[in-house]
Design a protein around this motif. Structure first.
Motif, PDB file in Angstrom:
ATOM      1  N   ILE A  89       0.574  21.441  16.195  1.00  0.00           N
ATOM      2  CA  ILE A  89       0.944  22.808  15.822  1.00  0.00           C
ATOM      3  C   ILE A  89      -0.285  23.612  15.426  1.00  0.00           C
ATOM      4  O   ILE A  89      -0.421  24.790  15.766  1.00  0.00           O
ATOM      5  N   SER A  90      -1.225  22.980  14.717  1.00  0.00           N
ATOM      6  CA  SER A  90      -2.471  23.657  14.355  1.00  0.00           C
ATOM      7  C   SER A  90      -3.207  24.155  15.595  1.00  0.00           C
ATOM      8  O   SER A  90      -3.679  25.299  15.651  1.00  0.00           O
ATOM      9  N   ILE A  91      -3.291  23.294  16.606  1.00  0.00           N
ATOM     10  CA  ILE A  91      -3.991  23.662  17.842  1.00  0.00           C
ATOM     11  C   ILE A  91      -3.219  24.729  18.602  1.00  0.00           C
ATOM     12  O   ILE A  91      -3.801  25.678  19.138  1.00  0.00           O
TER      13      ILE A  91
ATOM     14  N   GLN B  54      -4.916  30.805  21.488  1.00  0.00           N
ATOM     15  CA  GLN B  54      -4.046  31.763  22.141  1.00  0.00           C
ATOM     16  C   GLN B  54      -4.360  31.891  23.628  1.00  0.00           C
ATOM     17  O   GLN B  54      -5.426  31.467  24.093  1.00  0.00           O
ATOM     18  N   ASN B  55      -3.441  32.498  24.346  1.00  0.00           N
ATOM     19  CA  ASN B  55      -3.650  32.782  25.768  1.00  0.00           C
ATOM     20  C   ASN B  55      -4.487  34.054  25.880  1.00  0.00           C
ATOM     21  O   ASN B  55      -3.981  35.139  26.169  1.00  0.00           O
ATOM     22  N   ALA B  56      -5.802  33.890  25.644  1.00  0.00           N
ATOM     23  CA  ALA B  56      -6.703  35.050  25.641  1.00  0.00           C
ATOM     24  C   ALA B  56      -6.803  35.681  27.024  1.00  0.00           C
ATOM     25  O   ALA B  56      -7.025  36.894  27.144  1.00  0.00           O
ATOM     26  N   ALA B  57      -6.637  34.864  28.068  1.00  0.00           N
ATOM     27  CA  ALA B  57      -6.679  35.422  29.426  1.00  0.00           C
ATOM     28  C   ALA B  57      -5.559  36.428  29.633  1.00  0.00           C
ATOM     29  O   ALA B  57      -5.750  37.491  30.256  1.00  0.00           O
ATOM     30  N   LEU B  58      -4.382  36.119  29.094  1.00  0.00           N
ATOM     31  CA  LEU B  58      -3.268  37.076  29.156  1.00  0.00           C
ATOM     32  C   LEU B  58      -3.614  38.339  28.370  1.00  0.00           C
ATOM     33  O   LEU B  58      -3.307  39.457  28.804  1.00  0.00           O
ATOM     34  N   GLY B  59      -4.292  38.169  27.233  1.00  0.00           N
ATOM     35  CA  GLY B  59      -4.705  39.325  26.437  1.00  0.00           C
ATOM     36  C   GLY B  59      -5.653  40.236  27.204  1.00  0.00           C
ATOM     37  O   GLY B  59      -5.541  41.474  27.137  1.00  0.00           O
ATOM     38  N   VAL B  60      -6.587  39.639  27.953  1.00  0.00           N
ATOM     39  CA  VAL B  60      -7.527  40.433  28.757  1.00  0.00           C
ATOM     40  C   VAL B  60      -6.774  41.248  29.800  1.00  0.00           C
ATOM     41  O   VAL B  60      -7.028  42.450  30.002  1.00  0.00           O
TER      42      VAL B  60
ATOM     43  N   GLY C 233       0.720  30.700  23.032  1.00  0.00           N
ATOM     44  CA  GLY C 233      -0.279  29.631  23.060  1.00  0.00           C
ATOM     45  C   GLY C 233      -0.866  29.467  24.452  1.00  0.00           C
ATOM     46  O   GLY C 233      -0.164  29.632  25.454  1.00  0.00           O
ATOM     47  N   GLY C 234      -2.144  29.156  24.510  1.00  0.00           N
ATOM     48  CA  GLY C 234      -2.816  29.027  25.797  1.00  0.00           C
ATOM     49  C   GLY C 234      -2.708  27.622  26.371  1.00  0.00           C
ATOM     50  O   GLY C 234      -2.444  26.650  25.648  1.00  0.00           O
TER      51      GLY C 234
ATOM     52  N   ALA D  95       5.318  26.062  26.570  1.00  0.00           N
ATOM     53  CA  ALA D  95       6.357  26.623  27.433  1.00  0.00           C
ATOM     54  C   ALA D  95       7.264  27.571  26.651  1.00  0.00           C
ATOM     55  O   ALA D  95       7.591  28.670  27.121  1.00  0.00           O
ATOM     56  N   ALA D  96       7.665  27.148  25.434  1.00  0.00           N
ATOM     57  CA  ALA D  96       8.573  27.978  24.636  1.00  0.00           C
ATOM     58  C   ALA D  96       7.917  29.295  24.223  1.00  0.00           C
ATOM     59  O   ALA D  96       8.517  30.375  24.346  1.00  0.00           O
ATOM     60  N   SER D  97       6.673  29.233  23.734  1.00  0.00           N
ATOM     61  CA  SER D  97       6.004  30.462  23.292  1.00  0.00           C
ATOM     62  C   SER D  97       5.675  31.379  24.469  1.00  0.00           C
ATOM     63  O   SER D  97       5.723  32.599  24.348  1.00  0.00           O
ATOM     64  N   THR D  98       5.375  30.783  25.636  1.00  0.00           N
ATOM     65  CA  THR D  98       5.056  31.602  26.809  1.00  0.00           C
ATOM     66  C   THR D  98       6.289  32.325  27.328  1.00  0.00           C
ATOM     67  O   THR D  98       6.232  33.523  27.650  1.00  0.00           O
TER      68      THR D  98
END
Length: 387
Positions: free
Chosen positions: A330-332, A337-343, A183-184, A206-209
């Motif tokens: 949870i929906s949000i 997503q952490n799109a910056a990490l994806g880039v 999550g972003g 924090a948990a998902s990161t």
């Protein structure tokens, strides 16, 4: 000879009126005549007039300045609410500007983005208390549900959408990579504006990161056939700097510096909106040429991916018996997503530069969808928050 003396004092009919003299008369069996005249400053007058409450008239300078301060604060709060409600508009303006005039964001540096996010997370921490964060840690059902949905709904949706639209391999890999990211940080901003459970959002981010060190490479390798290495130390430091420490500092300020928090809190939602618009526009500006060259297929794929995340994140959370505020959160968290990490990961680990395009488009799609939801949900306060 005995005489009967009768005094008649109607002080309850005299308010704040002090005559110069009070006339008292003695009445007896003998012919009455005035015998006594007392000045109003005598003990007698003080005793009986002290029972009359003073009448306060006019407006004191203190009450006037207090009313003036409340009036200014009310206007600031109304302006803040108007700017926050127009969140989708500001994000859209930022994205369009980044696409058509990418040079407009040359002033945005990675350090500035980090500082901006840190300030916003500090503001969100001011909306919490240490007890709120402590209680979020003891919400195992919500945290576990969010974690499972985060790493199931989005990766599976990305895989199915890429197959449904028959995306080229480089676009499919980029889309799946985004779906497997944590999550972003922007999800915390949107949760804050959407009146969700901000403490839960911070804990989930924090948990998902932290778990992305394992989950992102594993899921990407399984679904996209490409293993990507994730910088565990870098992710940990980023999460600490941008998310956890500022939020804890904000909660600390709430506990020990209430006047400062009361003064600054109305300004935080507009700052969150401005930061989100800046980050979205900057993400588009960095890949504007690739986005303009790519087909609308990538935009459609990204829209379907994030629409699926927001929709199923909320519906499945409600089906699991979670309250409205937690379901919104949870929906949000699932949809953004952490799109910056994806880039970064796509640039470092995929040979084709076009793999980064879905990541850049994704950052815009989830910001626009999230801002629309925040605008809608902001008008509807969940019952658990009202209580």
């Amino acid at each position: 000879m005995q005489s009967s003396i009768t005094f008649s004092l109607h002080t309850n009919k005299i308010i704040n009126y002090k005559p110069k003299f009070i006339q008292l008369s003695l009445r007896s069996n003998i012919q009455p005549k005035p015998i006594l005249s007392l000045p109003s400053t005598s003990k007698f007058n003080k005793i009986y007039t002290s029972k009359v409450a003073p009448l306060h008239c006019g407006i004191s300078s203190n009450s006037y300045s207090s009313n003036e301060e409340r009036g200014v604060r009310k206007w600031i709060e109304l302006g803040s609410e108007a700017i926050s409600t127009a969140f989708p508009l500001w994000v859209t303006i930022g994205c369009v500007l980044g696409l058509l005039r990418p040079s407009s964001f040359n002033w945005v540096t990675p350090k500035l983005c980090t500082v901006g996010l840190g300030v916003i997370m500090l503001g969100m921490g001011m909306s919490l208390t240490l007890d709120d964060l402590r209680s979020a840690l003891f919400m195992p059902k919500e945290v576990i549900s969010g974690f499972v949905l985060q790493y199931s709904v989005m990766p599976i949706s990305a895989f199915l959408v890429s197959k449904l639209l028959n995306l080229p391999s480089h676009y499919a890999a980029g889309l799946i990579l985004v779906g497997c990211c944590p999550g972003g940080t922007a999800s915390n901003i949107v949760t804050y504006l959407a009146r969700g459970n901000v403490a839960l959002s911070v804990i989930m981010t924090a948990a998902s990161t932290l778990s992305a060190v394992i989950m992102t490479p594993f899921l990407t390798a399984k679904l996209a056939g490409k293993y990507v290495a994730v910088d565990a130390a870098g992710l940990l430091m980023s999460t600490l700097q941008v998310v956890l420490l500022p939020v804890l500092a904000g909660a600390f300020l709430v506990k020990y510096f209430q006047p400062f928090v009361k003064f600054i809190s109305p300004l935080m939602p507009p700052m969150a909106v401005a930061t989100a618009a800046m980050l979205s526009g900057n993400a588009i500006a960095q890949s504007s040429s690739s986005i303009l060259m790519s087909s609308g297929q990538v935009i459609l794929a990204s829209c379907l991916l994030h629409a699926s995340g927001f929709f199923f994140g909320y519906i499945l959370a409600r089906m699991l018996g979670l309250d409205v505020s937690s379901s919104r959160t949870i929906s949000i968290e699932v949809g953004m997503q952490n799109a910056a990490l994806g880039v970064v990961l796509a640039t470092n680990h995929f040979g084709d530069p076009l793999t980064t395009v879905p990541c850049a488009v994704s950052s815009v799609c989830h910001s626009i969808f999230g801002s629309i939801l925040a605008g809608i949900w902001r008008f509807s306060v969940p019952a658990e928050i009202k209580d």
